[in-house]
Enzyme design. Structure first.
Site, mmCIF file in Angstrom:
data_model
loop_
_atom_site.group_PDB
_atom_site.id
_atom_site.type_symbol
_atom_site.label_atom_id
_atom_site.label_comp_id
_atom_site.label_asym_id
_atom_site.label_seq_id
_atom_site.Cartn_x
_atom_site.Cartn_y
_atom_site.Cartn_z
ATOM 1 N N ASP A 1 0.689 -1.004 0.151
ATOM 2 C CA ASP A 1 -0.093 -0.018 0.091
ATOM 3 C C ASP A 1 0.957 1.395 0.060
ATOM 4 O O ASP A 1 1.777 1.454 0.888
ATOM 5 C CB ASP A 1 -0.979 -0.131 1.449
ATOM 6 C CG ASP A 1 -1.917 1.255 1.219
ATOM 7 O OD1 ASP A 1 -2.060 1.726 0.292
ATOM 8 O OD2 ASP A 1 -2.449 1.180 2.319
ATOM 9 N N ASP B 1 -3.296 2.270 -5.719
ATOM 10 C CA ASP B 1 -2.141 2.344 -5.180
ATOM 11 C C ASP B 1 -1.902 1.098 -4.118
ATOM 12 O O ASP B 1 -1.229 1.119 -3.153
ATOM 13 C CB ASP B 1 -2.001 3.790 -4.312
ATOM 14 C CG ASP B 1 -3.119 3.832 -3.179
ATOM 15 O OD1 ASP B 1 -4.241 2.941 -3.240
ATOM 16 O OD2 ASP B 1 -2.943 4.724 -2.149
ATOM 17 N N GLU B 2 -2.685 -0.046 -4.348
ATOM 18 C CA GLU B 2 -2.900 -0.999 -3.504
ATOM 19 C C GLU B 2 -2.926 -2.361 -4.220
ATOM 20 O O GLU B 2 -3.359 -2.321 -5.221
ATOM 21 C CB GLU B 2 -4.146 -1.023 -2.570
ATOM 22 C CG GLU B 2 -4.051 -0.398 -1.256
ATOM 23 C CD GLU B 2 -5.029 -0.401 -0.401
ATOM 24 O OE1 GLU B 2 -5.466 -1.443 0.004
ATOM 25 O OE2 GLU B 2 -6.216 0.421 -0.587
#
Lengths: 439, 82
Positions: free
Chosen positions: A13, A128-129
């Protein structure tokens, strides 16, 4: 779905993603409170003319929201989805940066590439993960997993910059891996072995669990459940009675039990969909239909890109009252063309639109049925038939679509559109879909 | 603080290293900007052209430059002076 299946799952993350990427690009933003505006750079007045953003904010940014705040801005109370004017009120030093989706899309591609080259399977969870199955890549033990996670973190730093840091969590399933990565920020690396799961989960708060939002937390609070420890004491039948099937998720989450399978986006998808919340409510049938066609063309392009055709079509409408309706229909002959997807979807939506019509003029709708959000998705996917169609008109259609697909592959979604959809403009969003072309 | 989005032609001196291009000096009108650090490079398609964006900084300012691979034109698209 078990905590002891032997799999090792990693969750990666980025910390304050868009803000960190901007701070990576511009070192003078580091250590300062910055907020990334939801409206991208295309929204700057006059396009790319000489525009001053801070000091004299363009009018449009006053109606924007903050998509990501830097750590320094968060300390001053700036939160995600806060209106820009509100954020500036509580943090007058806040520097507003118009979002740059092209930059973020490329960083996303880079970190996914790093994961794919190091891990067994990868599931992108958001911009973003991502989750990764590292059972084999780590050698099947938690020492190997720790070393691999450290290597991945170093590679991300080399390829994405030293400021755009990531937090990594490793555990026996996705629930624990995500809880672990979020337990130490920024730049954390937290490894939870199966033996340590129970104690670790009990130390987390309800809000830390992905799937327990503020509303559910408040419902649990009304039952006297205020922590994972108290949730664990509630019997399964009570949770099932109160929350139906979701009760099972709560029961398992409190014990650190979660899914350990990954939906690798390199594998064939189970469904493909696209939805859009319009900048204003649509109150005209033609507008709804043309926007449905524009969305269907995007879905159809994604279908063909993966060599698939659909046998089931679903549509979703959210009215301006925030209530919604959805419907689906199975079809005999597989579809891969946006026009045909629209015909099926429209035949389901139109009766709904007309059912509450007050004004009976053609093309008019009542305000109760103005459309706020529209979505179309396809499922029951099969491999696209590569054989040449028998009928000449079908051959022509297929050849046209294949030619258009080459344009989309090179220049991205939205690089061509039908004349009838010219009035539909899907605005750029910071995490939007505009940059899906091949490099 | 001055933060501007622009679209102005600039002259750029670069170093070539393998397949990499590294801007070292930018001349914008009468201003000469010596690049201290290349912070981030990303690319995108703009119409038919592939373009690269270079986020560079000196001791006292930041610039984002765009290089069009087709006509090798450099443009200054962002300037930030703290």
């Amino acid at each position: 779905m078990t905590a002891t299946s032997g799999k090792i799952i990693l969750h990666l993350d980025f910390n304050t993603y868009f803000a960190s990427v901007e701070q990576q690009a511009n070192p003078f933003l580091r250590g300062k409170p910055i907020g990334i505006a939801g409206k991208g750079r295309e929204n700057l007045q006059g396009g790319f003319g000489r525009v001053t953003v801070n000091g004299l904010n363009p009018e449009r940014f006053k109606r924007s929201v903050i998509t990501t705040a830097s750590r320094q801005a968060k300390r001053s109370g700036v939160k995600t989805a806060m209106a820009t004017w509100e954020a500036l009120k509580i943090c007058p030093d806040l520097i507003i940066i118009p979002g740059d989706p092209r930059k973020y899309a490329q960083i996303t591609k880079r970190f996914l590439q790093i994961l794919r080259s190091n891990c067994d399977e990868v599931e992108q969870f958001s911009t973003d993960e991502a989750f990764a199955n590292i059972t084999t890549a780590s050698g099947g033990d938690y020492l190997g997993a720790t070393l691999l996670a450290e290597r991945i973190r170093n590679q991300v730093r080399d390829d994405c910059g030293e400021v755009a840091t990531v937090s990594i969590g490793v555990g026996p399933n996705k629930l624990v891996a995500k809880l672990a990565s979020e337990s130490v920020k920024p730049n954390g690396l937290t490894v939870i072995t199966p033996e340590a799961v129970e104690e670790f989960v009990l130390g987390r708060s309800l809000a830390d669990v992905c799937g327990i939002g503020p509303r559910l937390e408040s419902r649990l609070g009304a039952m006297g459940v205020t922590s994972i420890a108290t949730l664990k004491k509630v019997a399964l039948p009570i949770l099932l009675r109160e929350f139906k099937q979701y009760g099972l998720f709560l029961y398992q989450a409190s014990r650190g039990i979660g899914p350990d399978y990954l939906e690798d986006d390199q594998a064939d998808p189970l469904s493909i969909g696209q939805s859009y919340t319009f900048p204003y409510n649509l109150s005209n049938e033609l507008e709804v239909k043309t926007n449905l066609l524009a969305l269907a063309d995007r879905v159809a392009w994604r279908l063909r890109k993966q060599g698939l055709a659909a046998k089931k079509i679903s549509v979703f409408v959210r009215w301006d009252s925030f209530s919604g309706w959805s419907g689906s229909r199975a079809i005999k002959d597989p579809i891969y063309d946006g026009r045909e997807l629209t015909d099926v979807g429209w035949s389901m939506i139109l009766p709904r639109l007309r059912s509450g019509t007050i004004n009976t003029k053609p093309g008019a709708m009542s305000f109760e049925l103005a459309v706020r959000q529209l979505g179309i998705s396809v499922s029951d996917l099969i491999q696209l038939d590569t054989a040449e169609p028998l009928l000449k008109k079908d051959q022509k259609k297929k050849n046209t679509l294949l030619a258009l697909d080459k344009v989309s592959a090179k220049f991205g979604t939205g690089s061509w559109q039908r004349l009838s959809t010219l009035c539909t403009v899907f605005k750029e969003r910071v995490s939007g879909w505009h940059y899906d072309h091949e490099d | 603080m001055q933060h501007q989005y622009l679209d102005e032609p600039v002259d750029v001196t670069v170093l070539f290293s393998g397949r990499r291009v590294r801007p070292i000096k930018v001349i914008w009108g009468r201003t000469v900007f010596v690049v201290d650090k290349l912070n981030l490079v990303h690319s995108a398609r703009e119409g038919l052209d592939k373009v690269f964006f270079f986020s560079v900084s000196s001791r006292d300012s930041f610039m984002q430059l765009r290089l069009n691979c087709k006509n090798l034109e450099w443009r200054l698209i962002e300037s930030f002076v703290p």
